[in-house]
Write a protein that holds these residues in place. Structure first.
Motif, PDB file in Angstrom:
ATOM      1  N   ALA A 169      11.604 -38.822  30.588  1.00  9.13           N
ATOM      2  CA  ALA A 169      10.225 -38.444  30.890  1.00  9.13           C
ATOM      3  C   ALA A 169       9.272 -38.544  29.697  1.00  9.13           C
ATOM      4  O   ALA A 169       8.158 -39.072  29.839  1.00  9.13           O
ATOM      5  CB  ALA A 169      10.187 -37.036  31.479  1.00  9.13           C
ATOM      6  N   PRO A 170       9.634 -38.057  28.511  1.00 10.96           N
ATOM      7  CA  PRO A 170       8.708 -38.189  27.376  1.00 10.96           C
ATOM      8  C   PRO A 170       8.404 -39.644  27.027  1.00 10.96           C
ATOM      9  O   PRO A 170       7.278 -39.973  26.617  1.00 10.96           O
ATOM     10  CB  PRO A 170       9.462 -37.495  26.231  1.00 10.96           C
ATOM     11  N   MET A 171       9.384 -40.526  27.191  1.00 11.72           N
ATOM     12  CA  MET A 171       9.157 -41.942  26.919  1.00 11.72           C
ATOM     13  C   MET A 171       8.147 -42.525  27.901  1.00 11.72           C
ATOM     14  O   MET A 171       7.271 -43.318  27.523  1.00 11.72           O
ATOM     15  CB  MET A 171      10.478 -42.708  27.016  1.00 11.72           C
ATOM     16  N   ILE A 172       8.273 -42.133  29.164  1.00  9.01           N
ATOM     17  CA  ILE A 172       7.337 -42.626  30.179  1.00  9.01           C
ATOM     18  C   ILE A 172       5.944 -42.066  29.927  1.00  9.01           C
ATOM     19  O   ILE A 172       4.937 -42.764  30.082  1.00  9.01           O
ATOM     20  CB  ILE A 172       7.826 -42.261  31.588  1.00  9.01           C
ATOM     21  N   SER A 173       5.867 -40.808  29.523  1.00 10.57           N
ATOM     22  CA  SER A 173       4.568 -40.204  29.200  1.00 10.57           C
ATOM     23  C   SER A 173       3.906 -40.936  28.044  1.00 10.57           C
ATOM     24  O   SER A 173       2.690 -41.191  28.063  1.00 10.57           O
ATOM     25  CB  SER A 173       4.758 -38.716  28.852  1.00 10.57           C
ATOM     26  N   THR A 225      11.420 -49.847  27.799  1.00 11.48           N
ATOM     27  CA  THR A 225      12.759 -50.405  27.634  1.00 11.48           C
ATOM     28  C   THR A 225      13.755 -49.326  27.200  1.00 11.48           C
ATOM     29  O   THR A 225      14.910 -49.329  27.635  1.00 11.48           O
ATOM     30  CB  THR A 225      12.757 -51.556  26.627  1.00 11.48           C
ATOM     31  N   ARG A 226      13.303 -48.393  26.369  1.00 13.01           N
ATOM     32  CA  ARG A 226      14.188 -47.311  25.957  1.00 13.01           C
ATOM     33  C   ARG A 226      14.509 -46.395  27.136  1.00 13.01           C
ATOM     34  O   ARG A 226      15.646 -45.938  27.305  1.00 13.01           O
ATOM     35  CB  ARG A 226      13.543 -46.518  24.823  1.00 13.01           C
ATOM     36  N   ALA A 227      13.495 -46.108  27.952  1.00 11.52           N
ATOM     37  CA  ALA A 227      13.716 -45.256  29.129  1.00 11.52           C
ATOM     38  C   ALA A 227      14.671 -45.927  30.107  1.00 11.52           C
ATOM     39  O   ALA A 227      15.573 -45.277  30.663  1.00 11.52           O
ATOM     40  CB  ALA A 227      12.395 -44.940  29.807  1.00 11.52           C
TER      41      ALA A 227
END
Length: 317
Positions: free
Chosen positions: A98-102, A119-121
């Motif tokens: 979630a933090p990566m998407i945010s 890509t990391r998410a």
């Protein structure tokens, strides 16, 4: 006492004496629902309704949709269908992704998309098993208003990767499906919040603005390094329809990229089955029936594969 209920109201502990099937599959033997697997079998059978004997098992009681709030019923369904371990693993995956998407959405608001977050998410999501994927998708459907965009993106990403795996696509294609799912609605960061979050009916003018998000997102991503054609196609064309009445370019049939046809199915399925504090979710059965009856919207071959290879096999929640 015999009572007929919807399949979505079935719970562990109920005694089922009869199920209503569109296509009879031989003699039905009454039984007590003892575990989640028993519930999944009834869902997979595409039953319309069930007859329960409350003298031999629990009553529908407060499982009725009019007596439980959307959020309470959602929580009850989750705990019935998944083990505590599966729920815990799914929550942990969401907490990491979630933090990566945010951050991804935050960069898009500044008109410079950083796909490294996506890509990391996706790398994190790809480690999920099919069982964990089902729990994750179910949990992601509980979308608060301020979380709707990124949790919808996460859910669609997981759906698309699960679908891609079921189709036998290679790892790189599945990864592109996952990234495309995360960014398919990225153009919505440029839509005014009062339109994006409106719970009532959109005016024609507001709907026209909403429809711009596909092209806006495509233009944002086009300026990004290392973005693949498949990811761009997913973002740009996931609202096209097989009959040519979609947007933004009115493509039809196989002129719509294959990955965008996959995205269209997963995007709509998630929207229909999502629960919010102000909107009940459709059951899997109702969503699938609506999608099948919506002639002209989806690739029929892919939709059939999605239903048989993903929904009915229990690969998603």
């Amino acid at each position: 006492m015999l009572k007929r209920i919807r399949v979505g109201q079935l719970r562990i502990g109920m005694y089922v004496t009869e199920i209503d099937l569109r296509r009879p599959q031989g003699q039905f033997v009454p039984f007590l629902i003892r575990n989640r697997r028993d519930l999944e079998k009834l869902i997979a059978a595409c039953a319309i309704s069930a007859l329960i004997d409350t003298s031999r098992g629990i009553d529908a009681g407060n499982c009725d949709v009019t007596e439980l709030s959307n959020l309470e019923r959602f929580d009850q369904d989750i705990r019935t269908r998944f083990s505590a371990h599966e729920i815990s693993d799914a929550k942990a995956t969401i907490a990491v992704a979630a933090p990566m998407i945010s951050e991804l959405l935050a960069t898009a608001r500044n008109s410079t998309v950083d796909l490294s977050y996506a890509t990391r998410a996706v790398s994190e999501l790809m480690t999920s098993s099919f069982a964990n994927a089902a729990a994750l998708v179910s949990l992601a459907r509980l979308k608060k208003r301020d979380e709707a965009t990124f949790l919808h993106s996460l859910s669609v990403s997981m759906l698309m990767m699960t679908f891609g795996r079921s189709l036998g696509l290679d790892k790189d294609c599945v990864r592109d499906l996952g990234v495309g799912g995360l960014v398919h609605d990225i153009g919505k960061v440029k839509i005014p919040n009062e339109i994006l979050n409106k719970s009532g009916t959109l005016s024609d003018e507001e709907y026209t603005i909403i429809k711009c998000h596909a092209e806006v997102g495509y233009k944002l991503l086009s300026k990004t390094d290392n973005v693949t054609h498949d990811v761009l196609d997913i973002c740009r064309y996931h609202h096209e329809r097989i009959d040519g009445t979609g947007y933004p370019h009115g493509l039809s049939g196989e002129a719509i990229p294959f990955v965008a046809r996959i995205a269209a199915i997963c995007d709509v399925y998630d929207a229909l089955t999502t629960i919010r504090s102000y909107k009940p979710a459709w059951s899997q059965q109702r969503a699938v029936e609506w999608m099948i009856s919506s002639t002209g919207q989806f690739d029929r071959t892919l939709l059939k594969s999605f239903v048989s290879g993903v929904v009915l096999k229990g690969a998603i929640g």
